[in-house]
Design an enzyme around this catalytic site. Structure first.
Site, PDB file in Angstrom:
ATOM      1  N   HIS A 110       0.821  -1.216   0.000  1.00 50.78           N
ATOM      2  CA  HIS A 110       0.000   0.000   0.000  1.00 50.78           C
ATOM      3  C   HIS A 110       0.856   1.269   0.000  1.00 50.78           C
ATOM      4  CE1 HIS A 110      -3.773  -2.268   1.691  1.00 50.78           C
ATOM      5  NE2 HIS A 110      -3.541  -2.523   0.421  1.00 50.78           N
ATOM      6  N   CYS A 118       6.158  11.397  -8.441  1.00 55.28           N
ATOM      7  CA  CYS A 118       5.762  12.344  -9.486  1.00 55.28           C
ATOM      8  C   CYS A 118       4.468  11.835 -10.115  1.00 55.28           C
ATOM      9  CB  CYS A 118       6.867  12.432 -10.541  1.00 55.28           C
ATOM     10  SG  CYS A 118       6.347  13.287 -12.032  1.00 55.28           S
TER      11      CYS A 118
HETATM   12  N1  APR Z   1      -2.002  -7.006  18.128  1.00 52.38           N
HETATM   13  C1  APR Z   1      -2.638  -7.755  17.174  1.00 52.38           C
HETATM   14  N2  APR Z   1      -3.694  -7.323  16.479  1.00 52.38           N
HETATM   15  C2  APR Z   1      -4.151  -6.080  16.734  1.00 52.38           C
HETATM   16  C3  APR Z   1      -3.561  -5.242  17.709  1.00 52.38           C
HETATM   17  C4  APR Z   1      -2.449  -5.758  18.423  1.00 52.38           C
HETATM   18  N3  APR Z   1      -1.806  -5.046  19.356  1.00 52.38           N
HETATM   19  N4  APR Z   1      -4.243  -4.071  17.729  1.00 52.38           N
HETATM   20  C5  APR Z   1      -5.207  -4.166  16.808  1.00 52.38           C
HETATM   21  N5  APR Z   1      -5.163  -5.376  16.192  1.00 52.38           N
HETATM   22  C6  APR Z   1      -5.984  -5.863  15.085  1.00 52.38           C
HETATM   23  C7  APR Z   1      -7.444  -5.493  15.174  1.00 52.38           C
HETATM   24  O1  APR Z   1      -8.172  -6.493  15.889  1.00 52.38           O
HETATM   25  C8  APR Z   1      -7.846  -5.440  13.705  1.00 52.38           C
HETATM   26  O2  APR Z   1      -8.278  -6.708  13.244  1.00 52.38           O
HETATM   27  O3  APR Z   1      -5.502  -5.219  13.931  1.00 52.38           O
HETATM   28  C9  APR Z   1      -6.551  -5.083  12.973  1.00 52.38           C
HETATM   29  C10 APR Z   1      -6.506  -3.675  12.421  1.00 52.38           C
HETATM   30  O4  APR Z   1      -7.423  -3.575  11.375  1.00 52.38           O
HETATM   31  P1  APR Z   1      -7.529  -2.270  10.447  1.00 52.38           P
HETATM   32  O5  APR Z   1      -7.517  -1.058  11.285  1.00 52.38           O
HETATM   33  O6  APR Z   1      -8.676  -2.485   9.528  1.00 52.38           O
HETATM   34  O7  APR Z   1      -6.129  -2.292   9.640  1.00 52.38           O
HETATM   35  P2  APR Z   1      -5.718  -3.109   8.341  1.00 52.38           P
HETATM   36  O8  APR Z   1      -6.382  -4.432   8.278  1.00 52.38           O
HETATM   37  O9  APR Z   1      -4.246  -3.048   8.265  1.00 52.38           O
HETATM   38  O10 APR Z   1      -6.317  -2.176   7.203  1.00 52.38           O
HETATM   39  C11 APR Z   1      -6.093  -2.527   5.848  1.00 52.38           C
HETATM   40  O11 APR Z   1      -7.159  -0.535   5.097  1.00 52.38           O
HETATM   41  O12 APR Z   1      -7.617   1.726   5.219  1.00 52.38           O
HETATM   42  C12 APR Z   1      -6.847   0.765   4.625  1.00 52.38           C
HETATM   43  O13 APR Z   1      -4.893   1.120   3.440  1.00 52.38           O
HETATM   44  C13 APR Z   1      -5.363   0.966   4.757  1.00 52.38           C
HETATM   45  O14 APR Z   1      -3.636  -0.720   4.797  1.00 52.38           O
HETATM   46  C14 APR Z   1      -4.878  -0.341   5.349  1.00 52.38           C
HETATM   47  C15 APR Z   1      -5.995  -1.303   4.989  1.00 52.38           C
END
Ligand code: APR
Length: 235
Positions: A110, A118
């Site tokens: 990402h 650019c």
């Molecule tokens: N240890 C393990 N898991 C955790 C912890 C922790 N300390 N804290 C939070 N989590 C988990 C949550 O339970 C959740 O399932 O991490 C996950 C975070 O989810 P999102 O916030 O949705 O993040 P992500 O899955 O990386 O998002 C994917 O969405 O908005 C876009 O581009 C952005 O790369 C991102 C993509």
């Protein structure tokens, strides 16, 4: 079960692995998408409409990087790569904590906060100061706008050829701290499983894709990742 026989490991990380370093996740309580509308800051249309706002949003994220450190989860993955050289880390995160922890075989699918691109040539530049709606490239004459090197909603993730090749080959797939709501990353487990890989999920909670995994480890990444890495490679 001894897992030391795995020779090709693919690890997918999400915001959860950086949460304990102090970087907000997107969708947990208090997450980034609660205080910002992703349509305002994370789409190509948003950049066209109000590039100053979008640049400010990523400037704020970028300014956090020197203030945070990799945690034991990032460090354990770097040890895993040393012990099992076939290990690939695919991260959805745009922070630089995996590389600072020592992971080399790494794909930022990402994009990366520390780089700008650019809009015309696609050339990458390391960002040294905050970007604005007036930031210009040095690769074109006349110069063109620089945008954050971030994959926005509606855009194609980076490195997909290498990623799908690795998923087709791996014998162990591990997803860490991702909610499984954003594709194609959320579908990687299916791809790996269909090729016969054993699939482990590490997450503080249930995710949208938990049912696709063979094994679940519930808890903070800073504890669960080192534990699993120790089982896999002895340290
Ligand atoms: N240890 C393990 N898991 C955790 C912890 C922790 N300390 N804290 C939070 N989590 C988990 C949550 O339970 C959740 O399932 O991490 C996950 C975070 O989810 P999102 O916030 O949705 O993040 P992500 O899955 O990386 O998002 C994917 O969405 O908005 C876009 O581009 C952005 O790369 C991102 C993509």
């Amino acid at each position: 079960m001894s897992k030391s026989h795995y020779s090709s490991i693919v690890v997918l990380t999400g915001a959860g692995i950086s949460a304990e370093s102090g970087i907000k996740t997107f969708r947990d309580q208090g997450g980034l998408w609660e205080s910002h509308r992703l349509e305002d800051v994370a789409t190509p249309e948003a950049f066209q409409r109000d590039s100053a706002l979008v640049q400010r949003f990523y400037n704020e994220r970028r300014a956090q990087l020197p203030l945070v450190e990799p945690n034991d989860g990032h460090l354990a993955l770097a040890r895993l790569e040393k012990a099992v050289p076939g290990t690939l880390v695919i991260t959805q995160n745009v922070d630089d904590l995996h590389e600072r922890a020592g992971s080399h075989h790494l794909i930022h699918m990402h994009g990366e906060l520390s780089k700008a691109r650019c809009v015309k040539s696609g050339q990458l530049f390391r960002v040294k100061e905050p970007l604005s709606e007036h930031s210009l490239c040095t690769c074109c004459v006349p110069a063109n706008l620089l945008r954050p090197h971030i994959v926005w909603f509606g855009e194609m993730p980076l490195g997909l050829d290498r990623i799908f090749h690795a998923l087709a080959q791996c014998d162990l797939f591990i997803a860490i701290g991702t909610s499984g709501q954003v594709y194609p990353a959320a579908g990687f487990v299916d791809e790996a499983a269909s090729q016969g890989a054993y699939c482990i999920e590490i997450n503080a909670d249930n995710s949208h894709i938990s049912d696709r995994f063979d094994e679940h480890r519930r808890g903070p990444a800073s504890i669960e990742v080192p534990k699993l890495v120790k089982e896999l490679c002895g340290h």
